[in-house]
Design an enzyme around this catalytic site. Structure first.
Site, short mmCIF file in Angstrom:
data_model
loop_
_atom_site.label_atom_id
_atom_site.label_comp_id
_atom_site.label_asym_id
_atom_site.label_seq_id
_atom_site.Cartn_x
_atom_site.Cartn_y
_atom_site.Cartn_z
N ASN A 225 0.85 -1.20 0.00
CA ASN A 225 0.00 0.00 0.00
C ASN A 225 0.88 1.25 0.00
O ASN A 225 2.11 1.15 -0.03
CB ASN A 225 -0.95 -0.01 1.20
N LYS A 358 -10.95 -3.69 18.33
CA LYS A 358 -9.56 -4.09 18.54
C LYS A 358 -9.15 -4.06 20.00
O LYS A 358 -8.10 -4.57 20.37
CB LYS A 358 -8.64 -3.21 17.71
N1 CTP Z 1 -3.46 -3.09 12.10
C1 CTP Z 1 -2.64 -4.09 12.56
N2 CTP Z 1 -2.61 -5.30 11.94
C2 CTP Z 1 -3.41 -5.54 10.89
C3 CTP Z 1 -4.25 -4.52 10.40
C4 CTP Z 1 -4.25 -3.31 11.04
O1 CTP Z 1 -1.91 -3.88 13.54
N3 CTP Z 1 -3.36 -6.72 10.30
C5 CTP Z 1 -3.48 -1.81 12.82
C6 CTP Z 1 -2.88 -0.65 12.07
O2 CTP Z 1 -1.51 -0.49 12.39
C7 CTP Z 1 -3.71 0.51 12.60
C8 CTP Z 1 -5.06 -0.09 12.88
O3 CTP Z 1 -4.83 -1.50 13.01
O4 CTP Z 1 -3.23 0.96 13.83
C9 CTP Z 1 -6.10 0.17 11.85
O5 CTP Z 1 -5.83 -0.43 10.66
P1 CTP Z 1 -6.90 -0.47 9.47
O6 CTP Z 1 -6.26 -1.18 8.34
O7 CTP Z 1 -7.45 0.88 9.24
O8 CTP Z 1 -8.05 -1.31 10.13
P2 CTP Z 1 -8.74 -2.58 9.65
O9 CTP Z 1 -9.13 -3.27 10.89
O10 CTP Z 1 -7.88 -3.32 8.69
O11 CTP Z 1 -10.05 -2.01 8.96
P3 CTP Z 1 -10.34 -1.58 7.43
O12 CTP Z 1 -9.16 -2.01 6.61
O13 CTP Z 1 -11.56 -2.31 7.14
O14 CTP Z 1 -10.51 -0.10 7.46
#
Ligand code: CTP
Length: 420
Positions: A225, A358
């Site tokens: 990304n 979370k």
């Molecule tokens: N995060 C993480 N591990 C993952 C995905 C996310 O630690 N596998 C953490 C990121 O570092 C951030 C937070 O979770 O602090 C939010 O990540 P995001 O990608 O926005 O949340 P998702 O739960 O993946 O939701 P979505 O992609 O549906 O927005």
């Protein structure tokens, strides 16, 4: 973000003025750069006391350091005059920070095994101050398993590193091993000095994730990304300036490791999780990385196009949620667990949902739609979403967001501990 830019020159001046640094110079070609380092530190008002190893004195003369630092130079543990006038314990106790530049493979090995066979290593063993090292050596020596072991040991002992840089070396080879430039070392010193800014996180361990992860599809391709790592790295640097011991777990980024921070480089989400778990326990965890939600089962060979054939389909599996895993730990849960929510719509509602799902204590939400220009840019507009409401900040430079966030988290950390 260059290392030098993480602490502005004005701020460096404020931090360094009146400080005493003990500079230990090891025996490498890079020792000549340490003369410039002394000059730069003096320009910023610091007092520099220099100790040369016997090998260093063959590359640069004690007289050069004495003239540039305006101080006498120490190079012999057993000199009786030194012991009478300035015992080695006093020499290290009176310093605000001990800096080893250049730190050769041999000197690092002696430090890692706790030897005290000359003045330099005796001081390093006797000091109760933070130690920052700027390694310099041939690339093969830097990559040798013995050096890797010594570095891992020293990092575990709390020693801070700046560099080495990648580049052409005096021996004609190319790769990591070149000592950081004096200004980058000055920045690392300013970041590592106790009292750099308000020491609101002194004695704390902070773990930060930053950057994207990269999930391989085959040996040539990956899923990733657009995260630049700028915000996460700035937070790690700000936490270090606030006195914390910081472990930064970074995905592949184009920017430098922040000074005064232990940086672990990873590629995939699984590696990031393992590095985070290895870094715990911590007082504070900040998940600023844009972790890829899914990973593919990588093909062993490059997937080939078949003329007229259907495109391949990717079978994805979900990556572990690192933030949720840390927040929901039964043992060694950090006192504060902070996540980021990068949203393109319904920012606050989505952030509130993530906070609950979370199990973290705070979500820093930001708008990453193309219009906001956050990805890769230097500014960020964030909203702190916690169980007790939302606080919105104006658009700020990412380093200012980092400094404010660190100050706010330091307050919350103290409050959380008082409430226990
Ligand atoms: N995060 C993480 N591990 C993952 C995905 C996310 O630690 N596998 C953490 C990121 O570092 C951030 C937070 O979770 O602090 C939010 O990540 P995001 O990608 O926005 O949340 P998702 O739960 O993946 O939701 P979505 O992609 O549906 O927005």
């Amino acid at each position: 973000m260059r290392a030098e830019s993480l602490v502005s020159t004005d701020a460096q001046q404020q931090i360094l003025a009146g400080r005493t640094l003990l500079l230990i110079v090891g025996g490498g070609v890079a020792a000549y750069k340490s003369l410039d380092l002394v000059r730069r530190l003096r320009e910023r008002g610091a007092r520099v006391r220099t100790v040369l190893t016997a090998a260093a004195a063959r590359f640069v003369t004690p007289l050069s350091f004495a003239s540039l630092s305006g101080e006498r130079v120490f190079d012999d543990l057993f000199s009786l005059t030194d012991e009478q006038e300035m015992g080695h314990i006093r020499l290290s106790r009176e310093a605000d920070l001990v800096v080893v530049a250049p730190a050769t493979a041999h000197l690092l090995a002696r430090m890692a095994s706790g030897q005290a066979d000359d003045l330099a290593t005796t001081l390093l063993l006797a000091t109760d101050k933070r130690v920052l090292v700027a390694p310099a050596m041939n690339v093969r020596m830097w990559l040798h398993p013995a050096t890797r072991r010594n570095i891992a040991q020293l990092r575990d002992d709390g020693v801070l590193f700046v560099g080495p840089e990648e580049g052409e070396m005096a021996c004609g080879e190319f790769g990591p091993g070149r000592m950081s430039e004096p200004l980058a070392i000055v920045a690392a010193i300013a970041a590592a000095l106790p009292g750099a800014g308000r020491q609101s996180l002194a004695g704390r361990h902070v773990v930060v994730t930053s950057g994207p992860t990269r999930e391989p599809i085959d040996p040539a391709r990956y899923l990733s990304n657009r995260s630049s790592g700028k915000q996460g790295h700035a937070i790690a640097a700000a936490a270090a300036r606030a006195g914390a011991r910081v472990t930064l777990v970074s995905g592949p980024v184009e920017i430098d490791d922040p000074p005064g921070v232990e940086t672990r480089h990873v590629e995939t989400a699984l590696q990031m999780l393992a590095a985070v778990e290895a870094a715990l326990p911590a007082d504070l965890f900040i998940g600023a990385a844009a972790v890829a939600d899914w990973r593919a089962e990588p093909a062993p060979d490059k997937i080939k196009k078949r003329p007229g054939g259907a495109p391949p389909s990717l079978v994805l599996s979900e990556n572990p949620d690192i933030l949720a895993r840390v927040a929901r730990r039964e043992s060694a849960r950090p006192t504060l667990v902070v996540g980021f929510a990068a949203e393109t719509r319904d920012m606050i509602a989505n952030a509130e949902e993530k906070l609950a799902r979370k199990g973290c204590d705070l979500i820093v939400a930001n708008d990453v739609s193309a219009a906001a220009g956050v990805f890769g840019g230097d500014a960020n507009e964030v909203h702190l979403v916690g169980p007790d409401g939302v606080e919105s900040w104006p658009r700020l430079d990412k380093s200012d967001v980092a400094a404010r966030l660190v100050a706010r988290l330091a307050e919350r950390l103290s409050q959380a501990e008082c409430a226990r």
